[in-house]
Design a protein around this motif. Structure first.
Motif, PDB file in Angstrom:
ATOM      1  N   THR A   8       0.894  -0.998  -0.114  1.00 52.28           N
ATOM      2  CA  THR A   8       0.103  -0.136  -0.166  1.00 52.28           C
ATOM      3  C   THR A   8       1.052   1.167  -0.055  1.00 52.28           C
ATOM      4  O   THR A   8       0.354   2.406  -0.394  1.00 52.28           O
ATOM      5  CB  THR A   8      -1.018  -0.079   1.361  1.00 52.28           C
ATOM      6  N   SER A   9       2.095   1.130   0.730  1.00 52.92           N
ATOM      7  CA  SER A   9       2.983   2.427   0.623  1.00 52.92           C
ATOM      8  C   SER A   9       3.370   2.680  -0.496  1.00 52.92           C
ATOM      9  O   SER A   9       3.870   4.193  -0.860  1.00 52.92           O
ATOM     10  CB  SER A   9       4.105   2.114   1.800  1.00 52.92           C
ATOM     11  N   GLU A  10       3.166   2.075  -1.618  1.00 50.95           N
ATOM     12  CA  GLU A  10       4.166   2.215  -2.947  1.00 50.95           C
ATOM     13  C   GLU A  10       3.034   3.286  -3.889  1.00 50.95           C
ATOM     14  O   GLU A  10       1.943   3.072  -4.070  1.00 50.95           O
ATOM     15  CB  GLU A  10       4.148   1.155  -3.608  1.00 50.95           C
ATOM     16  N   VAL A  11       3.982   4.337  -4.259  1.00 53.31           N
ATOM     17  CA  VAL A  11       3.307   5.163  -5.474  1.00 53.31           C
ATOM     18  C   VAL A  11       3.365   4.207  -6.838  1.00 53.31           C
ATOM     19  O   VAL A  11       4.372   3.919  -7.175  1.00 53.31           O
ATOM     20  CB  VAL A  11       4.003   6.568  -5.383  1.00 53.31           C
ATOM     21  N   ARG A  12       2.379   4.051  -7.052  1.00 49.00           N
ATOM     22  CA  ARG A  12       2.355   3.097  -8.271  1.00 49.00           C
ATOM     23  C   ARG A  12       2.245   3.978  -9.747  1.00 49.00           C
ATOM     24  O   ARG A  12       1.598   4.805  -9.751  1.00 49.00           O
ATOM     25  CB  ARG A  12       1.288   2.020  -8.424  1.00 49.00           C
ATOM     26  N   SER A  13       2.800   3.340 -10.535  1.00 48.45           N
ATOM     27  CA  SER A  13       2.741   3.996 -12.121  1.00 48.45           C
ATOM     28  C   SER A  13       1.150   3.439 -12.351  1.00 48.45           C
ATOM     29  O   SER A  13       0.897   2.225 -12.016  1.00 48.45           O
ATOM     30  CB  SER A  13       3.652   3.377 -13.149  1.00 48.45           C
ATOM     31  N   THR A  14       0.678   4.273 -13.197  1.00 47.77           N
ATOM     32  CA  THR A  14      -0.842   3.745 -13.383  1.00 47.77           C
ATOM     33  C   THR A  14      -1.017   2.820 -14.884  1.00 47.77           C
ATOM     34  O   THR A  14      -2.258   2.579 -15.115  1.00 47.77           O
ATOM     35  CB  THR A  14      -1.833   5.025 -13.683  1.00 47.77           C
ATOM     36  N   ARG A  15       0.229   2.836 -15.468  1.00 45.85           N
ATOM     37  CA  ARG A  15       0.065   2.183 -16.654  1.00 45.85           C
ATOM     38  C   ARG A  15      -0.349   0.528 -16.428  1.00 45.85           C
ATOM     39  O   ARG A  15       0.239  -0.081 -15.771  1.00 45.85           O
ATOM     40  CB  ARG A  15       1.478   2.328 -17.369  1.00 45.85           C
ATOM     41  N   THR A  16      -1.312   0.235 -17.229  1.00 47.21           N
ATOM     42  CA  THR A  16      -1.545  -1.340 -17.311  1.00 47.21           C
ATOM     43  C   THR A  16      -1.565  -2.157 -18.404  1.00 47.21           C
ATOM     44  O   THR A  16      -1.707  -1.366 -19.492  1.00 47.21           O
ATOM     45  CB  THR A  16      -3.097  -1.478 -16.318  1.00 47.21           C
ATOM     46  N   VAL A  17      -1.420  -3.295 -18.574  1.00 48.46           N
ATOM     47  CA  VAL A  17      -1.755  -4.205 -19.933  1.00 48.46           C
ATOM     48  C   VAL A  17      -2.832  -5.021 -19.725  1.00 48.46           C
ATOM     49  O   VAL A  17      -2.996  -5.505 -18.330  1.00 48.46           O
ATOM     50  CB  VAL A  17      -0.276  -4.765 -20.147  1.00 48.46           C
ATOM     51  N   SER A  18      -3.561  -5.637 -20.709  1.00 46.04           N
ATOM     52  CA  SER A  18      -4.720  -6.531 -20.571  1.00 46.04           C
ATOM     53  C   SER A  18      -3.957  -7.947 -21.191  1.00 46.04           C
ATOM     54  O   SER A  18      -3.507  -7.880 -22.218  1.00 46.04           O
ATOM     55  CB  SER A  18      -5.713  -6.176 -21.459  1.00 46.04           C
ATOM     56  N   LEU A  19      -4.291  -9.044 -20.224  1.00 44.23           N
ATOM     57  CA  LEU A  19      -3.976 -10.161 -20.883  1.00 44.23           C
ATOM     58  C   LEU A  19      -4.966 -11.145 -20.500  1.00 44.23           C
ATOM     59  O   LEU A  19      -6.101 -10.766 -20.056  1.00 44.23           O
ATOM     60  CB  LEU A  19      -2.481 -10.612 -20.338  1.00 44.23           C
ATOM     61  N   SER A  20      -4.918 -12.481 -21.041  1.00 40.98           N
ATOM     62  CA  SER A  20      -5.863 -13.469 -20.586  1.00 40.98           C
ATOM     63  C   SER A  20      -5.208 -14.378 -20.225  1.00 40.98           C
ATOM     64  O   SER A  20      -3.902 -14.917 -20.551  1.00 40.98           O
ATOM     65  CB  SER A  20      -6.576 -13.580 -21.655  1.00 40.98           C
ATOM     66  N   PHE A  21      -5.782 -15.235 -19.152  1.00 40.16           N
ATOM     67  CA  PHE A  21      -5.403 -16.532 -18.395  1.00 40.16           C
ATOM     68  C   PHE A  21      -6.546 -17.544 -18.607  1.00 40.16           C
ATOM     69  O   PHE A  21      -7.528 -17.108 -18.086  1.00 40.16           O
ATOM     70  CB  PHE A  21      -5.044 -16.279 -17.035  1.00 40.16           C
ATOM     71  N   ASN A  22      -6.090 -18.427 -19.150  1.00 39.51           N
ATOM     72  CA  ASN A  22      -7.092 -19.431 -19.626  1.00 39.51           C
ATOM     73  C   ASN A  22      -8.600 -18.958 -20.052  1.00 39.51           C
ATOM     74  O   ASN A  22      -9.590 -19.326 -19.605  1.00 39.51           O
ATOM     75  CB  ASN A  22      -7.582 -20.549 -18.479  1.00 39.51           C
ATOM     76  N   GLY A  23      -8.360 -17.737 -20.944  1.00 42.05           N
ATOM     77  CA  GLY A  23      -9.638 -17.432 -21.515  1.00 42.05           C
ATOM     78  C   GLY A  23     -10.199 -16.176 -20.724  1.00 42.05           C
ATOM     79  O   GLY A  23     -10.925 -15.366 -21.277  1.00 42.05           O
ATOM     80  N   GLN A  24      -9.786 -16.071 -19.552  1.00 44.04           N
ATOM     81  CA  GLN A  24     -10.157 -15.073 -18.535  1.00 44.04           C
ATOM     82  C   GLN A  24      -9.471 -13.489 -18.768  1.00 44.04           C
ATOM     83  O   GLN A  24      -8.184 -13.727 -18.809  1.00 44.04           O
ATOM     84  CB  GLN A  24     -10.183 -15.203 -17.159  1.00 44.04           C
ATOM     85  N   SER A  25      -9.995 -12.510 -18.840  1.00 41.70           N
ATOM     86  CA  SER A  25      -9.010 -11.421 -18.887  1.00 41.70           C
ATOM     87  C   SER A  25      -8.648 -10.846 -17.638  1.00 41.70           C
ATOM     88  O   SER A  25      -9.560 -10.615 -16.807  1.00 41.70           O
ATOM     89  CB  SER A  25      -9.730 -10.270 -19.826  1.00 41.70           C
ATOM     90  N   LEU A  26      -7.427 -10.012 -17.785  1.00 39.67           N
ATOM     91  CA  LEU A  26      -6.812  -9.553 -16.443  1.00 39.67           C
ATOM     92  C   LEU A  26      -6.070  -8.473 -16.869  1.00 39.67           C
ATOM     93  O   LEU A  26      -5.444  -8.166 -17.946  1.00 39.67           O
ATOM     94  CB  LEU A  26      -5.884 -10.598 -15.942  1.00 39.67           C
ATOM     95  N   ASP A  27      -6.432  -7.285 -15.902  1.00 33.79           N
ATOM     96  CA  ASP A  27      -5.608  -5.914 -16.163  1.00 33.79           C
ATOM     97  C   ASP A  27      -4.361  -6.065 -14.933  1.00 33.79           C
ATOM     98  O   ASP A  27      -4.706  -6.197 -13.916  1.00 33.79           O
ATOM     99  CB  ASP A  27      -6.363  -5.031 -16.144  1.00 33.79           C
ATOM    100  N   VAL A  28      -3.313  -5.900 -15.448  1.00 36.49           N
ATOM    101  CA  VAL A  28      -2.223  -5.959 -14.546  1.00 36.49           C
ATOM    102  C   VAL A  28      -1.238  -4.843 -14.826  1.00 36.49           C
ATOM    103  O   VAL A  28      -1.108  -4.239 -16.038  1.00 36.49           O
ATOM    104  CB  VAL A  28      -1.401  -7.245 -14.549  1.00 36.49           C
ATOM    105  N   PRO A  29      -0.546  -4.369 -13.832  1.00 37.87           N
ATOM    106  CA  PRO A  29       0.437  -3.180 -14.103  1.00 37.87           C
ATOM    107  C   PRO A  29       1.604  -3.962 -15.007  1.00 37.87           C
ATOM    108  O   PRO A  29       1.933  -4.729 -15.410  1.00 37.87           O
ATOM    109  CB  PRO A  29       1.348  -3.334 -12.826  1.00 37.87           C
ATOM    110  N   ALA A  30       1.690  -2.770 -16.077  1.00 36.81           N
ATOM    111  CA  ALA A  30       2.918  -2.868 -16.875  1.00 36.81           C
ATOM    112  C   ALA A  30       4.388  -3.155 -16.367  1.00 36.81           C
ATOM    113  O   ALA A  30       4.465  -2.598 -15.249  1.00 36.81           O
ATOM    114  CB  ALA A  30       3.142  -1.730 -18.010  1.00 36.81           C
TER     115      ALA A  30
END
Lengths: 122, 380, 464
Positions: free
Chosen positions: A11-33
């Motif tokens: 929680t303490s971390e200032v994060r970059s907001t850039r994300t990428v979309s991927l899929s795992f076993n057909g399910q889509s996920l948004d995760v940090p780049a």
């Protein structure tokens, strides 16, 4: 199968907001780049990455540094890739690695995906 | 005795060598009730058995020495019974499959050479089935074959086993039948004469009326001590092993096969490089190229290991089987086809060692054949 | 220049493998001596594992990880402003005794012909074979720390840390700073270990900055009132498809802690894949309970022109590794004729002094945190070889059949023949066999390591 994630951003971390979309076993996920595929899956509630070719036991990353080969998954049609060593990219299609890879099925798959690059004899 | 630490172990027969050859003979001996001792080296020994490709292979063998071809066939036909015996005695299934094997050809010259070799064998032996297949024939049987394969020779007798399981099965079975194994034994000396051999290995001594030298590259030095001639030398073979993949190939081919565990083995080279069992990049690359040419779908497969092991080759490439004339009861058994010939070693060599008649085919395999000025070649 | 099979081979002065502390320091020093240096590293940014992601980590994360981590940035900056050709994402799959280095980058195989090679492949965590250690949810503490360094991730639920060793406590301290709840610290260290280590305390006191840091770290863990079990034995992970709990005993009393995430650690050991594949001489280190390559004072193996620096030659930590990298650079540069032995030795003097100071604490740490035998030589049912699923009991059966060492264990049961190529089981296999045979680990020896050290495809090897 997704469950409550084992890992989450501190929680303490200032994060970059850039994300990428991927899929795992057909399910889509948004995760940090910029993070590894293994890290992305772990923070998305993927706790089982593969089944072993010997006994089909469930496995997940153990070392995160390319030593243990427990984090193997299929990425964009290529099986048995070390997800801890590969960075996430937009549109990546990831599948759990279920036992030993299947050359015949895989070859057929790639052929339909990109007929120019593969010359599989069927 | 002066050395108090020395102990003497008695047996009916001592087998020197715990590889595929030694353990197969020892299993045969123990099975027939002989009190057998096996002396094996340590973990870092040169072990041809560990680098084995696992073929039970008949095709093309002995084209200039029909007795070798007969000997090979006699082993291949005994293999099913032999595998069952191993299963019963060890509980280990060595995964014997004999569906027939292919030798892929990438040029017309190769095809012609295969035809000539196999026809010669058929003419000499009579019962020697083989087929020459064109690219379409091969493709009909092995649909995954690559476009640069122009044809293949095929014989129905060829097969394969899991060589590691075979080694374990032989160790287990021989011991189940009472053979005693001594590891880490570096044999220093063999003393004695007919009927009473004494083997010294460090502080251990082993005494028996019969002795079998199956020590691979260690045989030349040991043979000399009991009046035998066994001029074998190392010949490096390199093998690639892949990750496990789902079954895609039932038949063994001479350069590519899939093990029961799913790994793909690709072989192999023949190199005279002395006792160097390192791998070399250009050889591995050539093996990879041939593998991919044979089965293009292997292109994406990951390699787990590259192997180099030293074959045990005599000057003409054929085995040496002989009982010593000056030291009766001392036998040398040495060859580089430890898998194919395992059944013959267990079922036919062992009875000979215990006093039976020498198998008919073996007259041609005395070590004295090398005591001439003739230049030998094992390119066959 | 071409290699034997027609591929292009670049000739360079020195190839350095690994961009951790030793590799970065060594490469920068070599370049400073006017040598042409290529630094190959598998990761996407320099730092190795100890400084993993240090150039990319946001400031807040660097702060959280502590000053020692941030130290890696100075090395990375020195690398960036040097003439070293740094190639990231390069997986070295083969190094030969005649100084050829083959690697895979962007799906292509390349080979470099060097005059000397510096192997700086660092350490890896010692395997921790206990029941259930293959279950999802069980990771090494090092793995969790990599998730923190490279992705800013920490466990969601209160986590259990188990084992012993500085990295385990450091991770605990970093989690505290990040506000990550720790459910328990299950320490395998026993009070009598302190007594065993005490004879090295005096030497350790002379490495006071190190010792002080360690003491502060332990103090902060204590003051956070984390449940801290010491002398834990019989560790086992419960769970069917994934970890659900850690069980253990303390003074004979059974304990059970529910946890979906258990982080294990019992020290680090040299990564010796390359030095083993070169057939260099190795010895069993009785204090660190691992094999280390035999090197001369400049890190040179008994294979001429092949050098090792950093934890790969014996565990000494990041600062010692950087110093060893610089020492190896001096040895290599002298060997390649940049200066004479006098100049080399003069340059080495101050480095050796600092190195000695840095290594003073090791005997104390090695004695205090020596991993327990039960966690190195497990019970029959425990999986030793994770890839091929070979148990300690299987190994003992092989020994009964005459299997004398790890290489025969491969033949007997595929142990060590899976994709990790024995990295995760090598030490365990050696020790299990040694114990079963009643001989020393030194006598049993280690796996013969074969290329490819990193996986390559058949097509890549075939040049297609």
């Amino acid at each position: 199968m997704r469950t409550d994630p084992l890992f989450q951003p501190v929680t303490s971390e200032v994060r970059s907001t850039r994300t990428v979309s991927l899929s795992f076993n057909g399910q889509s996920l948004d995760v940090p780049a910029g993070i590894s595929v293994a890290a992305a899956l772990l923070m998305s509630g993927i706790n089982r990455f593969r089944a072993t070719p010997v006994s089909e036991s469930p496995r997940a990353p153990y070392c995160m540094m390319g030593v243990c080969f427990e984090c193997l998954v299929e990425i964009d049609g290529v099986p048995n890739r070390q997800s801890c060593l590969i960075e996430v990219a937009e549109g990546m299609r990831i599948r759990s690695q279920e036992g030993a890879r299947d050359l015949i099925f895989q070859a057929g798959n790639v052929q339909t995906a990109n007929e120019q690059t593969v010359e599989v004899q069927s | 005795m002066s050395q108090g630490t020395q102990s003497v172990i008695q047996a009916e027969v001592i087998v020197i060598g715990g590889g595929l050859v030694g353990t197969a003979v020892a299993y045969g001996l123990a099975r027939s009730g002989a009190d057998t001792v096996v002396l094996d080296q340590g973990d870092d020994a040169f072990r041809a058995s560990r680098g084995n490709f696992g073929l039970v292979w008949v095709q093309g063998k002995g084209h200039d020495l029909p007795d070798y071809s007969r000997w090979t066939q006699s082993s291949a036909t005994r293999w099913p019974d032999f595998a069952r015996a191993l299963m019963a005695d060890s509980g280990v299934d060595v995964q014997l499959r004999q569906p027939g094997g292919f030798h892929m050809c990438f040029s017309d010259e190769e095809l012609i050479e295969r035809q000539s070799r196999l026809q010669t064998l058929q003419d000499a032996l009579g019962d020697y089935p083989f087929q020459m297949l064109d690219a379409a024939d091969v493709k009909a049987r092995l649909p995954l074959i690559g476009p640069s394969v122009v044809g293949a020779s095929y014989t129905p007798q060829d097969g394969h086993v899991n060589p590691l399981k075979l080694l374990r099965a032989l160790h287990t079975s021989a011991q189940a039948k009472g053979a005693r194994f001594y590891g880490g034994m570096q044999v220093d000396r063999i003393d004695g004469a007919a009927g009473e051999f004494c083997v010294t290995a460090g502080s251990q001594r082993f005494v028996a009326p019969r002795i079998v030298l199956a020590a691979g590259l260690g045989n030349p030095g040991l043979a000399r001590q009991v009046g035998l001639h066994a001029p074998v030398a190392p010949n490096r073979g390199q093998v690639l092993v892949s990750e496990r993949v789902r079954p895609f190939l039932d038949h063994p081919t001479v350069h590519v096969r899939q093990t029961d565990e799913g790994t793909v083995q690709l072989g192999d080279s023949m190199e005279e490089v002395g006792y160097d069992d390192n791998t070399s990049t250009h050889v591995l690359e050539a093996i990879a190229r041939r593998g991919v040419a044979t089965f293009p779908l292997l292109r994406e497969v990951r390699l787990i290991r590259a192997w180099a092991a030293l074959r045990v080759l005599s000057p003409d490439g054929y085995p040496i089987y002989q009982q010593s004339a000056s030291h009766p009861g001392a036998f040398v058994v040495t060859c580089h086809s430890g898998v194919t010939l395992a059944a013959a070693h267990a079922l036919r060599i062992a009875p000979w060692v215990m006093g039976g008649a020498m198998p008919d085919e073996l007259g041609a395999f005395a070590g004295e054949r090398f005591l001439t000025d003739k230049v030998f070649s094992h390119a066959h | 220049m071409n290699d034997l099979f027609g591929g292009a081979v670049d000739a360079v002065d020195v190839v350095v493998v690994g961009a951790g502390a030793a590799g970065m320091a060594g490469a920068v020093a070599l370049a400073g001596f006017g040598l042409q240096v290529v630094l190959l590293d598998e990761q996407g940014s320099p730092g190795g594992q100890i400084y993993r992601g240090v150039t990319l980590a946001p400031l807040s994360r660097r702060d959280l990880l502590g000053a020692d981590y941030a130290h890696g940035n100075a090395l990375a900056q020195a690398l960036a402003s040097s003439s070293v050709r740094y190639e990231k994402g390069a997986a070295v799959w083969q190094v030969t005794r005649d100084h050829q280095v083959s690697y895979l980058r962007d799906g292509r195989l390349r080979t470099l012909q060097a005059k000397a090679v510096l192997l700086a492949t660092g350490a890896m965590e010692r395997p921790f074979p206990i029941p259930g250690w293959t279950l999802p949810g069980v990771m090494s503490a090092g793995a969790a720390q990599i998730l923190l360094k490279s992705a800013g991730l920490a466990p969601t639920e209160p986590v259990v840390l188990a084992g012993c060793g500085p990295l385990l406590y450091l991770l605990g301290w970093q989690y505290l700073r990040a506000g990550v709840p720790i459910k328990a610290l299950v320490d395998t260290t026993r009070p009598e270990d302190y007594w065993r280590a005490r004879r090295h305390l005096f030497a350790a006191l002379r490495a006071w900055p190190y010792l002080r840091k360690g003491l502060e770290l332990m103090r902060s863990l204590r003051s956070a009132r984390i449940p801290h079990y010491t002398g834990a034995e019989h560790l086992a992970i419960e769970g069917d498809a994934a970890a659900t709990a850690l069980t253990f005993t303390v003074a004979g009393k059974a304990q059970r802690i529910d946890a979906r995430c258990v982080l294990l650690h019992q020290g680090v050991v040299p990564n010796i894949q390359f030095s083993q594949s070169l057939r260099a001489r190795h010895v069993w280190d009785v204090d660190q309970l691992c094999f280390s390559p035999v090197v001369d004072p400049w890190g040179e193996l008994d294979v001429p022109g092949m050098f090792v620096a950093g934890d790969g030659a014996g565990i000494g930590g990041a600062q010692a590794a950087a110093l060893q990298g610089e020492l190896a650079a001096l040895g290599i540069a002298q060997r390649l004729g940049r200066f004479d032995t006098g100049q080399r030795d003069e340059g080495a003097g101050p480095l050796r002094e600092k190195l000695a100071l840095n290594l003073r604490i090791r005997p104390f740490l090695d004695a205090l945190y020596q991993p327990k035998e039960a966690n190195r030589i497990p019970a029959d049912e425990v999986i030793v070889c994770r890839c091929e699923e070979v148990t300690a009991g299987d190994l003992r059966k092989f020994v009964a059949l005459g299997c004398a060492g790890p290489n025969q264990a491969k033949s007997f049961g595929r142990c060590g023949m899976g994709p990790c190529q024995g990295r995760m089981c090598g030490l365990t296999v050696t020790e299990v066999i040694a114990k079963a045979r009643g001989v020393s680990a030194a006598e049993v020896g280690y796996y013969r390591i074969r290329p490819p050290i990193k996986p390559i495809t058949l097509g890549e090897l075939a040049g297609e």
